[in-house]
Design a protein around this motif. Structure first.
Motif, PDB file in Angstrom:
ATOM      1  N   GLN A 164       0.953  -0.891   0.218  1.00  0.00           N
ATOM      2  CA  GLN A 164      -0.209  -0.006   0.207  1.00  0.00           C
ATOM      3  C   GLN A 164       0.795   1.450  -0.130  1.00  0.00           C
ATOM      4  OE1 GLN A 164      -3.411  -0.270   2.707  1.00  0.00           O
ATOM      5  NE2 GLN A 164      -3.440  -2.577   3.708  1.00  0.00           N
ATOM      6  N   TYR A 165       2.044   1.257   0.857  1.00  0.00           N
ATOM      7  CA  TYR A 165       2.726   2.337   0.425  1.00  0.00           C
ATOM      8  C   TYR A 165       3.302   2.664  -0.314  1.00  0.00           C
ATOM      9  CZ  TYR A 165       3.302   2.188   5.861  1.00  0.00           C
ATOM     10  OH  TYR A 165       2.750   2.098   7.075  1.00  0.00           O
ATOM     11  N   ASN A 166       3.472   1.744  -1.404  1.00  0.00           N
ATOM     12  CA  ASN A 166       3.871   1.642  -3.026  1.00  0.00           C
ATOM     13  C   ASN A 166       2.401   2.183  -3.987  1.00  0.00           C
ATOM     14  OD1 ASN A 166       6.856   0.347  -3.796  1.00  0.00           O
ATOM     15  ND2 ASN A 166       6.359  -0.681  -2.111  1.00  0.00           N
ATOM     16  N   ILE A 167       1.890   2.089  -4.049  1.00  0.00           N
ATOM     17  CA  ILE A 167       0.542   2.683  -4.174  1.00  0.00           C
ATOM     18  C   ILE A 167       0.308   3.857  -3.925  1.00  0.00           C
ATOM     19  CG2 ILE A 167      -2.010   2.791  -4.730  1.00  0.00           C
ATOM     20  CD1 ILE A 167      -1.226  -0.818  -4.173  1.00  0.00           C
ATOM     21  N   MET A 180       0.776  14.251 -13.853  1.00  0.00           N
ATOM     22  CA  MET A 180      -0.864  14.464 -14.650  1.00  0.00           C
ATOM     23  C   MET A 180      -1.171  15.527 -14.325  1.00  0.00           C
ATOM     24  SD  MET A 180      -4.823  11.490 -14.239  1.00  0.00           S
ATOM     25  CE  MET A 180      -5.418  12.176 -15.479  1.00  0.00           C
ATOM     26  N   PRO A 181      -1.429  16.222 -12.961  1.00  0.00           N
ATOM     27  CA  PRO A 181      -1.738  17.676 -13.720  1.00  0.00           C
ATOM     28  C   PRO A 181      -0.564  19.004 -13.909  1.00  0.00           C
ATOM     29  CG  PRO A 181      -1.467  16.647 -11.131  1.00  0.00           C
ATOM     30  CD  PRO A 181      -0.955  16.051 -11.517  1.00  0.00           C
ATOM     31  N   ILE A 182       0.729  18.125 -14.533  1.00  0.00           N
ATOM     32  CA  ILE A 182       1.541  19.292 -14.993  1.00  0.00           C
ATOM     33  C   ILE A 182       1.162  19.191 -16.754  1.00  0.00           C
ATOM     34  CG2 ILE A 182       3.957  19.316 -15.854  1.00  0.00           C
ATOM     35  CD1 ILE A 182       4.989  18.896 -13.022  1.00  0.00           C
ATOM     36  N   MET A 183       0.553  17.898 -16.814  1.00  0.00           N
ATOM     37  CA  MET A 183       0.729  17.721 -18.263  1.00  0.00           C
ATOM     38  C   MET A 183       0.000  18.290 -18.307  1.00  0.00           C
ATOM     39  SD  MET A 183       1.268  13.138 -18.310  1.00  0.00           S
ATOM     40  CE  MET A 183       1.207  13.366 -20.053  1.00  0.00           C
ATOM     41  N   TYR A 184      -1.513  18.607 -17.650  1.00  0.00           N
ATOM     42  CA  TYR A 184      -2.818  18.583 -18.344  1.00  0.00           C
ATOM     43  C   TYR A 184      -2.380  20.258 -18.276  1.00  0.00           C
ATOM     44  CZ  TYR A 184      -7.864  20.572 -18.440  1.00  0.00           C
ATOM     45  OH  TYR A 184      -8.940  20.699 -18.076  1.00  0.00           O
ATOM     46  N   TYR A 185      -1.922  20.979 -17.359  1.00  0.00           N
ATOM     47  CA  TYR A 185      -2.199  22.807 -17.273  1.00  0.00           C
ATOM     48  C   TYR A 185      -1.119  22.753 -17.676  1.00  0.00           C
ATOM     49  CZ  TYR A 185      -5.282  22.260 -13.195  1.00  0.00           C
ATOM     50  OH  TYR A 185      -7.028  21.963 -12.969  1.00  0.00           O
ATOM     51  N   ILE A 186      -0.150  22.451 -18.822  1.00  0.00           N
ATOM     52  CA  ILE A 186       0.252  22.988 -19.654  1.00  0.00           C
ATOM     53  C   ILE A 186       0.277  22.481 -20.962  1.00  0.00           C
ATOM     54  CG2 ILE A 186       2.408  22.754 -17.980  1.00  0.00           C
ATOM     55  CD1 ILE A 186       3.647  20.426 -20.077  1.00  0.00           C
ATOM     56  N   VAL A 234       0.942   9.850  -5.714  1.00  0.00           N
ATOM     57  CA  VAL A 234       1.343  10.930  -4.987  1.00  0.00           C
ATOM     58  C   VAL A 234       2.529  11.483  -6.551  1.00  0.00           C
ATOM     59  CG1 VAL A 234       2.720  12.403  -3.652  1.00  0.00           C
ATOM     60  CG2 VAL A 234       1.722  10.518  -2.818  1.00  0.00           C
ATOM     61  N   LEU A 235       3.287  10.367  -7.109  1.00  0.00           N
ATOM     62  CA  LEU A 235       3.878  11.028  -8.031  1.00  0.00           C
ATOM     63  C   LEU A 235       3.184  11.122  -9.485  1.00  0.00           C
ATOM     64  CD1 LEU A 235       7.079  10.904  -9.093  1.00  0.00           C
ATOM     65  CD2 LEU A 235       6.994   8.371  -9.530  1.00  0.00           C
ATOM     66  N   VAL A 236       2.409  10.464  -9.578  1.00  0.00           N
ATOM     67  CA  VAL A 236       1.515  10.533 -10.992  1.00  0.00           C
ATOM     68  C   VAL A 236       0.672  11.327 -11.079  1.00  0.00           C
ATOM     69  CG1 VAL A 236       0.728   9.232 -13.185  1.00  0.00           C
ATOM     70  CG2 VAL A 236       2.895   8.031 -11.264  1.00  0.00           C
ATOM     71  N   ILE A 283      -4.177   8.237 -20.922  1.00  0.00           N
ATOM     72  CA  ILE A 283      -3.106   8.601 -21.726  1.00  0.00           C
ATOM     73  C   ILE A 283      -2.038   7.891 -20.507  1.00  0.00           C
ATOM     74  CG2 ILE A 283      -0.986  10.105 -22.453  1.00  0.00           C
ATOM     75  CD1 ILE A 283      -2.991   9.158 -24.809  1.00  0.00           C
ATOM     76  N   VAL A 284      -2.609   9.022 -19.407  1.00  0.00           N
ATOM     77  CA  VAL A 284      -1.588   8.107 -18.495  1.00  0.00           C
ATOM     78  C   VAL A 284      -1.500   7.065 -17.629  1.00  0.00           C
ATOM     79  CG1 VAL A 284      -1.001   9.301 -15.447  1.00  0.00           C
ATOM     80  CG2 VAL A 284      -1.246  10.858 -17.340  1.00  0.00           C
ATOM     81  N   SER A 285      -3.089   6.710 -18.365  1.00  0.00           N
ATOM     82  CA  SER A 285      -3.176   5.346 -17.231  1.00  0.00           C
ATOM     83  C   SER A 285      -3.074   4.337 -18.211  1.00  0.00           C
ATOM     84  CB  SER A 285      -4.932   4.867 -16.953  1.00  0.00           C
ATOM     85  OG  SER A 285      -5.521   5.065 -18.682  1.00  0.00           O
ATOM     86  N   TYR A 286      -2.614   4.420 -19.694  1.00  0.00           N
ATOM     87  CA  TYR A 286      -1.859   3.133 -20.464  1.00  0.00           C
ATOM     88  C   TYR A 286      -0.436   3.747 -20.535  1.00  0.00           C
ATOM     89  CZ  TYR A 286      -5.892   3.068 -23.549  1.00  0.00           C
ATOM     90  OH  TYR A 286      -7.954   2.896 -23.909  1.00  0.00           O
ATOM     91  N   MET A 287       0.183   4.445 -20.118  1.00  0.00           N
ATOM     92  CA  MET A 287       1.680   4.800 -19.225  1.00  0.00           C
ATOM     93  C   MET A 287       1.784   4.205 -18.692  1.00  0.00           C
ATOM     94  SD  MET A 287       1.594   9.088 -20.298  1.00  0.00           S
ATOM     95  CE  MET A 287       3.572   8.815 -19.784  1.00  0.00           C
ATOM     96  N   LEU A 288       0.806   4.440 -17.602  1.00  0.00           N
ATOM     97  CA  LEU A 288       1.014   2.941 -15.874  1.00  0.00           C
ATOM     98  C   LEU A 288       0.733   1.969 -16.523  1.00  0.00           C
ATOM     99  CD1 LEU A 288      -0.403   6.028 -13.390  1.00  0.00           C
ATOM    100  CD2 LEU A 288       2.137   5.470 -14.030  1.00  0.00           C
TER     101      LEU A 288
END
Length: 390
Positions: free
Chosen positions: A119-122, A134-140, A127-129, A177-182
């Motif tokens: 669960q810590y890994n999840i 994901m917000p960085i990809m959207y707002y830029i 937090v990272l993704v 897109i992010v879900s496919y990347m992950l």
């Protein structure tokens, strides 16, 4: 696969542990109180918890469904688009509350059962993704993401509307897109993790039998039972495979020879996904890989793609369910032959009953899955989506 995913002691399959605890509570005599400060036995505590959970579920399940996914922060300023994007359940869902236990465990399973380190890994990945990348990809406005919803599983057109076949090119939301990347990253990580961390154990387990694991008390006790021979599983597999070939050929679902690829794909993914599931209680989804391969092989054929996924991903997942059940029998000291026979009989009965019910409903209920609003059908968009873009 039993020697790799059932017999080893480190393959715990945490999903089985609550059921084992339940059976012990029901059948074993109690020598002491399980909750001394409440003056309750395990059985009384189980009954009280069951009744209270059933009563509470009326709130999110029927009376107040909003409790299943409550974006309360959006109520601060309903007209604020940025706040809705950050806190709404269709956006980044920051601060969204889930007061429904069923919804909470619908994706990753029960947090009570999964090991804390998993669960810590999840949490770190979330937090990272989800909260950073994901917000960085959207707002830029990378790849013009701001023209589309943040999380929308539908096919989108370049102008932000839904794709209908006449308005190319096809686009996806940033969430997809992010879900496919992950997803593809997890596949590579899963295979490399299996090779690097479990490769030696896999080779060692391949050379041992149930009777040679005398340092494991469970294997020592289970070795007293006659095991279900491997040739029985082989004959059952051949019979099912031949039947599947006839169904695909004469049912015109997909080319029958693609079953060889589907079964091969299922077999290759079985061991890595099984190791992760047996240790973490987290199932790695390989269905999208099957969807992509099926979409490439049968472009524009949604039925064929879904059939390919059913035989590839479905076979692999059902095999994992069987292995999990065998591990349950391993813990509970149930004869492997009795467990195999029971599973076979239940599967045959389930197939007949399910097919009969589905056939009866589709032939007697007018407008089912179409115009009858009282009998809607859940439509899986992924096979159709991959068939279009494949």
């Amino acid at each position: 696969m039993r020697r790799f995913l059932v017999w080893p002691s480190d393959m715990i399959w945490p999903y089985n542990l609550p059921f084992i605890a339940y059976l012990r509570t029901v059948h074993e005599p109690e020598a002491e109180l399980s909750s001394k400060w409440l003056n309750l036995t395990r059985w009384k505590f189980f009954v009280i918890a069951t009744v209270l959970s059933a009563v509470y579920y009326w709130l999110p399940g029927y009376i107040m469904p909003v409790l299943s996914n409550f974006s309360w922060m959006c109520m601060i300023d309903p007209q604020n688009v940025l706040l809705a994007q950050l806190t709404g359940s269709a956006g980044f869902a920051l601060g969204t509350l889930q007061l429904d236990w069923y919804s909470l465990q619908s994706r990753l399973g029960s947090p009570i059962v999964s090991p804390s380190w998993a669960q810590y890994n999840i949490l770190a990945g979330y937090v990272l993704v989800i909260l950073i990348i994901m917000p960085i990809m959207y707002y830029i406005n990378l790849w013009n993401f701001k023209s589309f919803p943040i999380s929308d599983s539908n096919l989108l057109a370049g102008n932000g509307t839904y794709y209908n076949g006449d308005n190319p090119p096809i686009r996806f939301s940033v969430g997809i897109i992010v879900s496919y990347m992950l997803y593809f990253a997890s596949l590579v990580a899963m295979i490399m993790h299996t090779i690097l961390y479990h490769g030696t154990d896999v080779l060692r387990h391949a050379k041992t039998s149930l009777r040679n694991r005398q340092n494991d008390i469970h294997c020592t006790l289970m070795s007293k039972y006659p095991d279900a021979p491997g040739w029985v599983y082989g004959i059952l597999f051949l019979c099912a495979f031949v039947c599947a070939c006839f169904v695909c050929k004469f049912g015109k679902l997909m080319p029958w020879y693609l079953l060889f690829l589907a079964i091969t794909l299922s077999f290759v993914c079985l061991l890595p996904t099984g190791i992760i599931w047996a240790r973490t209680n987290i199932a790695v989804d390989v269905s999208y890989l099957c969807l992509i391969i099926g979409g490439l092989l049968m472009h524009g054929n949604g039925t064929g793609n879904k059939t390919f996924v059913t035989y590839a991903f479905g076979t692999q997942f059902q095999a994992l369910f069987l292995l999990r059940t065998l591990k349950f029998g391993h813990f509970m000291k149930i004869s492997p032959r009795a467990l195999f026979s029971t599973q076979l009989i239940i599967t045959l009965i389930s197939c007949v009953v399910r097919y009969g019910i589905a056939y009866h409903m589709l032939s007697t209920i007018e407008g089912i899955c179409d115009t009858n609003v009282e009998w809607p059908c859940f439509i899986q968009l992924a096979p159709l989506r991959m068939a279009i873009i494949g």
